[in-house]
Design a protein around this motif. Sequence first.
Motif, PDB file in Angstrom:
ATOM      1  N   VAL A   1       0.838  -1.200   0.000  1.00 26.75           N
ATOM      2  CA  VAL A   1       0.000   0.000   0.000  1.00 26.75           C
ATOM      3  C   VAL A   1       0.873   1.252   0.000  1.00 26.75           C
ATOM      4  N   LEU A   2       1.964   1.229   0.750  1.00 26.87           N
ATOM      5  CA  LEU A   2       2.861   2.384   0.806  1.00 26.87           C
ATOM      6  C   LEU A   2       3.379   2.739  -0.581  1.00 26.87           C
TER       7      LEU A   2
ATOM      8  N   LYS B   1       2.062   2.050  -3.506  1.00 25.66           N
ATOM      9  CA  LYS B   1       0.961   2.579  -4.318  1.00 25.66           C
ATOM     10  C   LYS B   1       0.628   4.015  -3.908  1.00 25.66           C
ATOM     11  N   ASP B   2       0.660   4.306  -2.606  1.00 25.78           N
ATOM     12  CA  ASP B   2       0.426   5.674  -2.137  1.00 25.78           C
ATOM     13  C   ASP B   2       1.510   6.620  -2.630  1.00 25.78           C
ATOM     14  N   LEU B   3       2.764   6.183  -2.590  1.00 25.79           N
ATOM     15  CA  LEU B   3       3.870   7.018  -3.072  1.00 25.79           C
ATOM     16  C   LEU B   3       3.742   7.283  -4.564  1.00 25.79           C
TER      17      LEU B   3
ATOM     18  N   ASP C   1       0.938   7.377  -6.230  1.00 26.24           N
ATOM     19  CA  ASP C   1      -0.193   8.286  -6.374  1.00 26.24           C
ATOM     20  C   ASP C   1       0.222   9.721  -6.054  1.00 26.24           C
ATOM     21  N   ILE C   2       0.996   9.907  -4.982  1.00 27.11           N
ATOM     22  CA  ILE C   2       1.485  11.244  -4.620  1.00 27.11           C
ATOM     23  C   ILE C   2       2.371  11.802  -5.736  1.00 27.11           C
TER      24      ILE C   2
END
Length: 116
Positions: free
Chosen positions: A99-100, A102-104, A106-107
């Motif tokens: 998840v981390l 994928k979040d990075l 996205d950011i």
Amino acid sequence: MEISFTTAQDTFDAPTAEEIANLTVGSFVKVCINNVDPEPDQFGGERLWTEITEIDGDEITATLDSFPVVVDLESGDTINFKTHHIYDVFDEEEFKNSVLYKDLQDIARRTTEDES
């Protein structure tokens, strides 16, 4: 400067012998560095990522790839430890599925869009 490590084999999540055998220069591993002289309200140590720069049998030389808060070291410092001090081996495939990650991504995507 004196550096003290916690032995990873005393934990349930120590890397396997195969993971240790597959380490190469450039691998990222986590070690727990003890706070040699902690204040009463300080943690006894912290787990930090390092990048291996040399392997000689069970002796590892690495560059600290974390920003220590508890121990008196800085990112980029060279440290020496043994393979039995390794707590974790970075798994790139596992990270890319996290998840981390994928979040990075996205950011980074949103930042690029905002700059356009």
